[in-house]
Structures are given as C-alpha cells and as structure tokens.
Scaffold this active site. Structure first.
Site, PDB file in Angstrom:
ATOM      1  N   THR A   7       3.751   1.855  -0.914  1.00  0.00           N
ATOM      2  CA  THR A   7       4.201   0.733  -0.975  1.00  0.00           C
ATOM      3  C   THR A   7       4.975  -0.119   0.027  1.00  0.00           C
ATOM      4  O   THR A   7       6.049   0.656   0.557  1.00  0.00           O
ATOM      5  CB  THR A   7       4.162  -0.047  -1.697  1.00  0.00           C
ATOM      6  N   ARG A   8       4.753  -0.910   0.980  1.00  0.00           N
ATOM      7  CA  ARG A   8       6.237  -1.679   1.519  1.00  0.00           C
ATOM      8  C   ARG A   8       6.363  -2.920   1.294  1.00  0.00           C
ATOM      9  O   ARG A   8       7.552  -3.672   1.861  1.00  0.00           O
ATOM     10  CB  ARG A   8       5.437  -1.881   3.129  1.00  0.00           C
TER      11      ARG A   8
ATOM     12  N   HIS B  49       3.408  -6.331  -7.362  1.00  0.00           N
ATOM     13  CA  HIS B  49       2.991  -7.144  -8.042  1.00  0.00           C
ATOM     14  C   HIS B  49       2.390  -6.810  -8.909  1.00  0.00           C
ATOM     15  O   HIS B  49       1.637  -5.959  -9.074  1.00  0.00           O
ATOM     16  CB  HIS B  49       2.296  -8.486  -6.891  1.00  0.00           C
TER      17      HIS B  49
ATOM     18  N   HIS C  36      -0.922  -4.413  -7.859  1.00  0.00           N
ATOM     19  CA  HIS C  36      -0.246  -3.297  -7.752  1.00  0.00           C
ATOM     20  C   HIS C  36       0.069  -2.477  -8.364  1.00  0.00           C
ATOM     21  O   HIS C  36      -0.512  -1.627  -8.456  1.00  0.00           O
ATOM     22  CB  HIS C  36       0.637  -3.417  -6.094  1.00  0.00           C
TER      23      HIS C  36
ATOM     24  N   ARG D 131      -7.300  -1.950  -0.625  1.00  0.00           N
ATOM     25  CA  ARG D 131      -8.012  -2.402   0.493  1.00  0.00           C
ATOM     26  C   ARG D 131      -6.905  -2.888   1.902  1.00  0.00           C
ATOM     27  O   ARG D 131      -6.100  -3.031   1.548  1.00  0.00           O
ATOM     28  CB  ARG D 131      -8.366  -3.970  -0.194  1.00  0.00           C
TER      29      ARG D 131
END
Lengths: 390, 390
Positions: free
Chosen positions: A198-199, A203, A206, A292
């Site tokens: 993750t960058r 939320h 995720h 996605r």
C-alpha cells in the site's frame, strides 16, 4: 512446523556487509573512491539490495540483463524480473569512470556512502524504448516515465557491496529486512502469509481486502512502501499513524504484521505488480493481494491488467501467488463490505467516495461515514489536510 | 479458456446406463433378478454412483477396499477414500445370494429397481471396528454409528449398473450430476470454483464464508445435501426456499450456482469432510470451504480436525483444496462480518445466537437481528417453526 516460501531465485541475497567492524572499515575506505551521487530512487534501490529485498539481484543491472528484462521480463539467467533496476549517471560523470573501477554510492540527503559498486558495465540506453517496454507508454505525464527522462544518459551496472540502510531503520521502527520478517513468520508458525502492498491510508475497502486474505491465510503482512512518493500522495509519517491506529483497533495482533520497505513506486501497473510480488516472496509471503489497477496511475492500465499478467508465467516461476480481488466497498443492501464480484446490488446502494471528494470533505472538517473509513483513521487525515490548508 | 479440475482418480465414472432404450430394457430385465431392498442411505449412494459423484468407485465396496479404506483411508489402488460405501443385507438374505450373481437394487419408497449389481463379494464385518475406524467412536448416540448398528450383518460388494436417479431429479429442479455442473462451470469460463457443503439454512455466518470464498475464486457452488437427515435437521424443502430467497436477494447470479445432491450425512467430521471434498472435486470444484467442525455432530470431533486432516495427504492425492475458514459472526465493533481469526474484539461485541435460542425466538415469533440472518430467510424459518408448534 513452519515452511516459508523460498526467496525468488532460491536464495536470499542481502548485500549489506554483515560484519560490523569490516563494514565500518570498508565504508571508510570507500571515501577514497569516485563518488556517485544517487537519486532518491537509487538510494531506495541500494537499500532494497542491501536487505536482500531484490534477491536474486546482486547489484544494478548491466546491459544484457537490462535489455532482457525489458524485452522478455526475465533476467539473462531466465529468472522472472519485470522492471530494470538501474543506476543512471550523466555523460560527464560517465567519462570519468572506467570499467572494473570501484565507485562509492552516496545518499545525498545524509552525504553517507551507503554502498560501493564495481563497475562491470557502462552503457547508454534509449529512454523511449525503456519507457514503452516497462510502462507501456512514452508519456512524460506518467510519473515512472518522467523519472527516466529526468535521469542521466548512461547506466552503470555492477555488483553492489552495501554498508548502510540509510535513514530508514532510524526513521521507521517498522523497517524490516526479508530475513527479519521470515524469522517473525517462522516464529509465529505461519505457512501462508498474504502481503498487502500500500501507498495509501487504509480505508474500509482496503481493510476488507486484507481481512478476506487473512480469512484464507495464516497471517496478513501489511507492508507499506515508504520511499519517496508522488507529491499528491499522503506522506509516510501520516500514513504510519493511520496504519497503527487501524491495527490497534480493528486487527488481531496475533495474525497481523506491519513492516515498511523503502522502495519508490514506479507506478508501473502490471509489471510493478510482479515486482511487488517478487519482493514479497523475498519477505517470506506465500500470497500477495492484487486489487484493481494495482500500482497503477491515471488511466494507463486496464483494471485487471495487473492480475492477468500473473497468468502468463509458468509453474515455478513465482512461488508467491496473487490473491486477485475486485473493487470493494460498503453496500447498504448487503449490509456489509462486498466487492463488484460478490455484491448483486447497484451503484446507488454503495458507499462510494472518490479521492477528491474525500479530501474535500476532510479539508472542510466533514467526517465521511464509518462505512467508508474508520473514524480513528479519518481523524488523522482530517488533521493532516486541515494543516495543509491552514 | 476454462480448465476444470479432473475427477477424483482421473476419470468421471457415471454408472447410469446412458442409452435410454438400453436402460429401459435392462431395468425391465432386472425384474427377474433377486431383489435387494435398499435403505434410504443406500438409495442415495446408488444415485451418487449413478451420477459419477463417487468416482472412481464403480459400485459398493468389496472386502479388500472396505478394509483398506477403514485402515488406510485409501482404496487398494492407493487412491484416497475416507469412508466405506457399502451395501448391507441380513444374514438370511445373504444365504440366498451367491458370488457372481446379479441382483436388483430396489428403492423401497417407489419400489423402483434403480440399479443392478454383480455380487463380487459377500462378507461379514465387525461393526465396532468400522464405527471406531470411520467415526472414531463406538457410541450409538452418534447418528453415523447408529446406522451401522441398525443395518444388516453382511456386506455385498460389486459393480453397479444404474438405471435411475430415483425421485431426486423430479423432486429437485436443482438436482445435477457432476457432468452437468462441469458443463455449467466450463460454459461460465470459471477455473476456480469454491464448493459450499451445507445441511442447514444459510445465516449470515454461512453467507460470509461463501462470500470470502467467492472473493478469491471465480465462482461459488452452493451445494446442499438433500438426502435424508437427522430428525432435528431442517427439511430440504424448507431449506431450498431459504437458499433461493437468499441467492435472489444477496448473491450475484453470474458468480453463483445452486445445485443439490442426494447423499445422506454420515456426521463423520474429518473423514466426511474428505468425502465431501472428493465429491466436490467430481463436481468440478477447485476448492471446498471447510469451516469449524465440518460435518460434525455433538462433541465427537475437535473444532479443527476436519481442517487438519487435509494436511496429512501428499501432493496430488486431492486436486481440490480446502479453504479452511474459522468460526464467523457479525461483530458490532468491527461493524461487519468477521471471524475468530480476523476480529480482535470480545465475545460481548458479537452477535451470537445458538441454534436452540434461534429456534425459540422464531417459534415465539421474535425476529432475530439482521446481523444474524437475512430477514427473508428468517421469515421462512419462522413460518416453518410456527407450523411445527401449531
């Protein structure tokens, strides 16, 4: 008994000189070498090499590997590798450096010599070919392409001997090497570990991805990238606060590990997804969540390109497996989190807030619904955005 | 292109005579054979054999396979098989039957000859050894053990030629054979299909299991068992109503298939979980959801025994893989569905309703919360329980 996946290519290859005394001496001796000032991306890559995160790479790529990677997505040895790992210098600097020479690699932020390299190759390259080959576009608006055009005209390749992991271990208590995370997973007795790249702050969408992965694996490895990002990405220190408050309140401690790694995003979509997978295999993960438009930016990649690319590899090329997950959200009719695949309802039933909208709401002090993001996380982001605007 | 898992043992072996004319003639001819009246369990097993659901079995087990299955969980051929598939008759009947003789197998509910069998073996067996070997207990309070003690003293083994699938195709529009579901999955282009075995109405905890599975697979195959159940289980027609209303309202049509199969539960915990897996592999599934105490009854099996048993097999013994999932529930602090693995909160934060409590509430006309079960499903169950009490 734990049985963690092998490193990519078979063996973990940390390039950091492990013996402390020897390390210090070699680092001091390197003061006498010609110094190459690295970009922030190259600093990150040296530290990735130092930790063995780029195993089986033993340094920056020479011409054969570089071309093979762009053309065939494989090293000349045949091992899968999707994006060149390169060190660029200007023509002027290149003129002062000979094949076979050892050079010092310097982190400009600290002026520290973080590694040295024997120059085994020095070659000019075609920026357009690399951009098109790696990113599928030559558009300089693409942040990965832009970095190619912004850098020097000549690549130096060769074996790296690393002396330091720079400022990362000090700046991030969550900094960890593949050997360290493997030891953690081993100690926990986990066999199946799902990595989450993750960058962004996490939320509920995720969180749901990671929870689905955890339902089917022994543990989940939240692994944010903390190398320099695009200017409009949220800084790592703010994100770390978000991750921690989320993990404290909503994750089971005994099934979750949070560590960071220093790479810089390439925003390379499908090919970067493969790089992310290889890195996580080195960190000991059996699975990586690919959502996605993984590692995408703008509209350069199709929604599922980063998932489909994994179908092109033959058995055994990657030990780590993608967990291909769809776009997720809260659905009011489902009364829970769901995805485009599991929810039969329509757009109107879903809690959808765009990045721009979210930022606007938070800047204005409006709290988005808990179905979208945890209030504890939103509060941190609200403080951040409001500090920007003030 | 779709690539469905192969049938267990390699080839699907439906034993139903496919040619209609030939089938009718053979069924008529069988009128002249000695008739064996089957139990409801044996009727179900014949239909399982007829459809190829028990591939690679070609009939009821003879002594060698029977003993090998109990002792080694393998057929004499070495193929994994956890629970004997047997045809029991009384000593008196056995005295009238010779090795090599063809007998007619009769469904007592319809008086139909549903199959014939060449008697290749006739042997007495030790009920205690079978019970202990298969169910890990000799306790007649165990419904699987009870069936052994209630049945005849002699087993007949031999190749089955089936003429009918009994009343199932007519009674259940959702009845399907492995060849049919494989064709459906193929047509949908699915490669990874998660099977969900159930003998209960689906509440949100079950729905969550199937949704998690669907997030990581191409499709989910809801596959209720509709053979005769324990008296306190909910009848199949009521359950079918529940499944349908749930699927209509909460499942994506294009990723869900609902079909039924006629077996009777053995309540055999871990070994039955393996049987359920083998059957689903025959139906074309790549994965099967194995939750807590799968196929268990009372307190005979540990919560994770039915998951752990899959770790004992060597690669290639089973093409289908278990999706091992934990106990699931709505958690008010999580604000969503979660499991013992993903939820860090405590018992008090969770929406937990026991089977007994649920039944009491519904009988009294009290609707449990939507976090526990979908109101559409609860309404059907409420009507059912209230009809029982009235």
């Amino acid at each position: 008994m734990s049985s963690i996946v092998p490193a990519h290519g078979g063996l973990l290859k940390p390039l950091l000189v492990a013996d402390k005394e020897k390390n210090t001496k070699l680092q001091q001796d390197a003061e006498n070498l010609t110094k190459i000032i690295l970009t922030s991306k190259e600093v990150s890559d040296v530290i990735m090499l130092a930790a063995g995160s780029f195993s089986p790479l033993e340094g920056f790529m020479c011409k054969d590997d570089y071309e093979s990677v762009i053309k065939n997505m494989r090293l000349t040895s045949g091992i899968l590798w999707p994006i060149p790992i390169t060190l660029a210098i200007s023509k002027e600097t290149a003129d002062r450096i000979d094949q076979g020479q050892r050079v010092a690699l310097v982190d400009p932020e600290s002026d520290e010599i973080i590694a040295s390299m024997i120059v085994e190759g020095k070659f000019s390259y075609d920026k357009k070919t690399e951009a098109a080959g790696v990113f599928g576009t030559d558009d300089r608006a693409h942040p990965g392409v832009k970095k190619i055009y912004d850098q020097g005209e000549v690549y130096l390749g060769g074996s790296v001997e690393a002396y330091s992991e720079g400022q990362y271990p000090e700046k991030y208590p969550e900094y960890a090497t593949p050997a360290q995370t493997r030891a953690i997973f081993e100690e926990k007795g986990w066999n199946t570990i799902a990595a989450f790249q993750t960058r962004n702050p996490l939320h509920r969408s995720h969180e749901y991805l990671t929870k689905v992965a955890l339902e089917v694996c022994d543990g989940v490895f939240i692994h944010p990238i903390v190398g320099k990002l695009k200017d409009d990405d949220i800084p790592a220190d703010i994100r770390m606060k978000c991750y921690k408050v989320l993990l404290e309140n909503y994750y089971p401690q005994n099934h979750t590990v949070l560590k960071v790694y220093p790479m810089e995003m390439r925003y390379g979509g499908p090919k970067e997804a493969v790089l992310h997978a290889i890195i996580r295999q080195n960190f000991g993960c059996s699975h990586i969540i690919i959502g996605r438009d993984h590692a995408g930016v703008g509209n350069y990649y199709g929604a599922f390109e980063a998932q489909d690319i994994f179908d092109r590899f033959t058995d055994g090329e990657l030990a780590i497996k993608p967990l291909k997950l769809d776009w997720t959200f809260w659905c009011y009719k489902c009364g829970g989190m769901a995805s485009m695949k599991t929810c039969p309802h329509s757009k109107e039933d879903r809690c959808l807030i765009s990045g721009t909208k979210l930022r606007d709401m938070l800047s204005q002090g409006i709290l988005p619904p808990a179905e979208f993001s945890r209030p504890e996380v939103l509060k941190i982001l609200m403080d951040y955005y409001r500090s920007l605007d003030s």
